[in-house]
Design a protein around this motif. Structure first.
Motif, mmCIF file in Angstrom:
data_model
loop_
_atom_site.group_PDB
_atom_site.id
_atom_site.type_symbol
_atom_site.label_atom_id
_atom_site.label_comp_id
_atom_site.label_asym_id
_atom_site.label_seq_id
_atom_site.Cartn_x
_atom_site.Cartn_y
_atom_site.Cartn_z
ATOM 1 N N ASN A 379 0.859 -1.438 0.104
ATOM 2 C CA ASN A 379 0.081 -0.085 -0.158
ATOM 3 C C ASN A 379 0.888 1.214 -0.010
ATOM 4 O OD1 ASN A 379 -2.433 -1.289 0.314
ATOM 5 N ND2 ASN A 379 -1.807 -1.766 2.586
ATOM 6 N N SER A 443 -6.861 3.805 11.486
ATOM 7 C CA SER A 443 -7.479 3.210 10.672
ATOM 8 C C SER A 443 -8.881 2.898 11.144
ATOM 9 C CB SER A 443 -6.835 2.021 10.073
ATOM 10 O OG SER A 443 -5.569 2.311 9.758
ATOM 11 N N GLN A 445 -12.662 0.588 9.961
ATOM 12 C CA GLN A 445 -13.093 -0.431 9.227
ATOM 13 C C GLN A 445 -14.683 -0.393 9.248
ATOM 14 O OE1 GLN A 445 -10.877 -3.626 10.397
ATOM 15 N NE2 GLN A 445 -12.305 -4.319 12.230
ATOM 16 N N ALA A 449 -19.822 2.634 2.119
ATOM 17 C CA ALA A 449 -18.847 2.927 0.967
ATOM 18 C C ALA A 449 -20.003 3.603 0.017
ATOM 19 C CB ALA A 449 -18.437 1.544 0.479
ATOM 20 N N SER A 458 -15.071 -2.924 0.231
ATOM 21 C CA SER A 458 -13.916 -3.864 0.136
ATOM 22 C C SER A 458 -14.099 -5.102 -0.756
ATOM 23 C CB SER A 458 -13.575 -4.270 1.618
ATOM 24 O OG SER A 458 -14.875 -4.866 2.075
ATOM 25 N N THR A 459 -15.121 -5.321 -1.250
ATOM 26 C CA THR A 459 -15.398 -6.254 -2.192
ATOM 27 C C THR A 459 -16.328 -5.567 -3.452
ATOM 28 O OG1 THR A 459 -17.361 -7.035 -0.956
ATOM 29 C CG2 THR A 459 -15.348 -8.059 -0.646
ATOM 30 N N GLY A 465 -16.341 -0.633 3.945
ATOM 31 C CA GLY A 465 -14.980 -0.611 3.525
ATOM 32 C C GLY A 465 -14.149 -0.195 4.657
ATOM 33 N N TYR A 466 -12.863 0.171 4.244
ATOM 34 C CA TYR A 466 -11.775 0.420 5.007
ATOM 35 C C TYR A 466 -11.708 1.880 4.876
ATOM 36 C CZ TYR A 466 -10.973 -4.280 6.150
ATOM 37 O OH TYR A 466 -11.138 -5.720 6.643
ATOM 38 N N GLN A 475 -4.348 -1.063 10.398
ATOM 39 C CA GLN A 475 -5.573 -1.909 10.275
ATOM 40 C C GLN A 475 -5.027 -3.204 10.113
ATOM 41 O OE1 GLN A 475 -7.442 -0.284 6.932
ATOM 42 N NE2 GLN A 475 -6.440 -1.202 5.373
#
Length: 494
Positions: A379, A443, A445, A449, A458-459, A465-466, A475
């Protein structure tokens, strides 16, 4: 008599731009539960046209600026301040950023970063170079500090933001800019020297008296009486950092750091230096060729800036994966190549800044510090970049990207990061001149989103999401231990 206010802070540049007030509230609640009493975040979000989704604070285009005061504009800052007060957290608002490579036509192609939403990276919020691209004549970075036109537009923006929070006790401080210096992705002129940046600070600090109300010299040295007392974390103030493994050398570093804090000099002598202000002789103690963090080559003279009467505190940062903090011009070694040296250089860097504050009799705050870990390598995007240091097809395996061997390491273990943080955080004490330190970055979560915003699923098609992670997020599997390190540090200064 109120006791001095020493604090543990965290950074969440993305906080005002989350997609729901509930997410902001939950994020601040988790910070408070960890012992965080100050959050530092962006109070700017510049765009060149109105985005289809998400928040923005100012449009810089067509030869002018337009400030967004609506629900997806400055009202987002109102929400952060209101909810921070609810959780007994102070706010440091940053008014612009030195780094903004995504706004520069000649900046590197974004390649991997093209999949990231707007505002994901800390340097994707506009900032100084947005003003340069629109209003600059020579298009050099230092025009921001010298052009009356550009300064006028920036002063207009700062006034609009500051005026919303007059006498609001949740505001701890205003930071005029994040990491202001002569250079960025945009080239600078040969005439940019330390006095240019110093004079800009002096002019901006005098621009609006409300910058000083409330201000750091009040709130660092005493808890604001209009705020309720902050709840203290339970447990022992001497609890060891969870998951940390201390070598005998690192134990000595931490012990020696505490001893140095108790022996810190109380010298107040000053000498004339390069600019129009004065600086402490302690800061001139280096008797060899200075390194880049000490020789003024970035265009910053900390002593001069802190000596400006209207400047109430000094801020500095510590990112050993991106900068060389050696006081002498020695080769740069990444933390992963020489961990114990990186920890020690960090301690010495912090102490050098504290010495300046003690001599000038003003608070000093380490507003952001961070270390890259193995889990975050994929990242990691540098503050002046838009692409990863390690492209997706070059995983960790101990190798370096082409052309960067020996420059940027491959990260530390979570335990090593926590040990380094513990060593640095022990420097918070009145006797060291350091009033507070801010971990970079927080961070969260389970956030709401929305496509095209700072948080995406996140998908594919996901609704949660994060928070953004540019390589310093905490995180994942090491989050609990990292937060415990901060909580233990808070207990140690309570």
């Amino acid at each position: 008599m109120a006791r001095p206010f020493s604090f543990i802070a965290t950074n969440a540049y993305w906080l005002p731009f989350l997609n729901s007030d509930q997410d902001i509230d939950a994020t601040l609640a988790n910070m408070s539960a960890t012992g965080i009493s100050v959050v530092r975040t962006w109070a700017f979000n510049d765009v060149t046209s109105v985005p289809q989704s998400g928040s923005f604070l100012q449009v810089i285009a067509n030869g002018t600026t337009t400030i967004n005061t609506g629900p997806n504009g400055l009202q987002r800052l109102d929400t952060v301040v209101k909810l921070a007060a609810k959780h007994n957290i102070y706010v440091i608002f940053v008014l612009t950023n030195n780094w903004g490579p995504t706004d520069v036509p000649t900046s590197p192609a974004r390649r991997w970063a093209t999949t990231l939403p707007r505002n994901f990276l800390s340097n994707n919020y506009g900032g100084i170079d947005s003003y340069i691209q629109e209003f600059g004549i020579a298009k050099t970075h230092d025009e921001f500090y010298s052009s009356n036109t550009i300064k006028g537009f920036f002063k207009n923006y700062t006034t609009a933001v500051i005026s919303r929070f007059v006498n609001n006790s949740a505001i701890l401080a205003w930071e005029l800019a994040n990491d202001p210096r002569c250079s960025s992705t945009v080239s600078t002129s040969s005439s940019c020297v330390t006095t240019v940046v110093t004079q800009w600070h002096a002019e901006l600090a005098k621009h609006d008296p409300r910058l000083l109300m409330p201000h750091m010299s009040q709130n660092v040295h005493k808890v604001n009486p209009s705020r309720q007392a902050q709840p203290q974390p339970s447990g022992s103030a001497h609890k060891r950092t969870t998951g940390g493994r201390l070598t005998s050398k690192l134990r000595r570093m931490i012990t020696n750091g505490r001893r140095a804090a108790s022996r810190a000099p109380d010298s107040r002598d000053t000498v004339n230096i390069r600019g129009r202000w004065t600086a402490p002789s302690e800061a001139k103690r280096w008797n060899t060729v200075p390194g880049p963090a000490f020789d003024g080559s970035f265009g910053v003279d900390t002593e001069d800036i802190l000596n400006i009467p209207e400047i109430d505190f000094s801020s500095f940062q510590l990112f050993p994966d991106q900068n060389n903090y050696s006081p002498t011009n020695t080769p740069f070694l990444s933390p992963s190549a020489s961990f114990e040296d990186a920890v020690q250089l960090g301690i010495e860097w912090i102490q050098a800044q504290g010495d300046i504050g003690l001599s000038i009799r003003k608070p000093v705050v380490l507003t952001a510090f961070g270390l890259l870990t193995h889990n975050n390598v994929d990242n990691f995007v540098q503050f002046n970049g838009t692409t990863p240091v390690v492209p997706p097809n070059r995983k960790r395996k101990g190798s370096f990207p082409a052309g960067q061997a020996g420059t940027v390491g491959m990260g530390l273990t979570d335990d090593e990061r926590n040990v380094a943080y513990q060593a640095w955080l022990t420097q918070i004490a009145r006797s060291t001149g350091i009033s507070g330190m801010g971990q970079y970055q927080w961070s969260s979560q389970g956030l709401q989103a929305q496509s095209g915003t700072v948080v995406q699923g996140s998908t594919a098609g996901g609704t949660q999401g994060y928070s953004p992670n540019d390589g310093y997020g905490i995180q994942g599997t090491g989050q609990t231990a990292a937060q415990q390190t901060l909580k233990t540090a808070k207990q140690g200064i309570s």
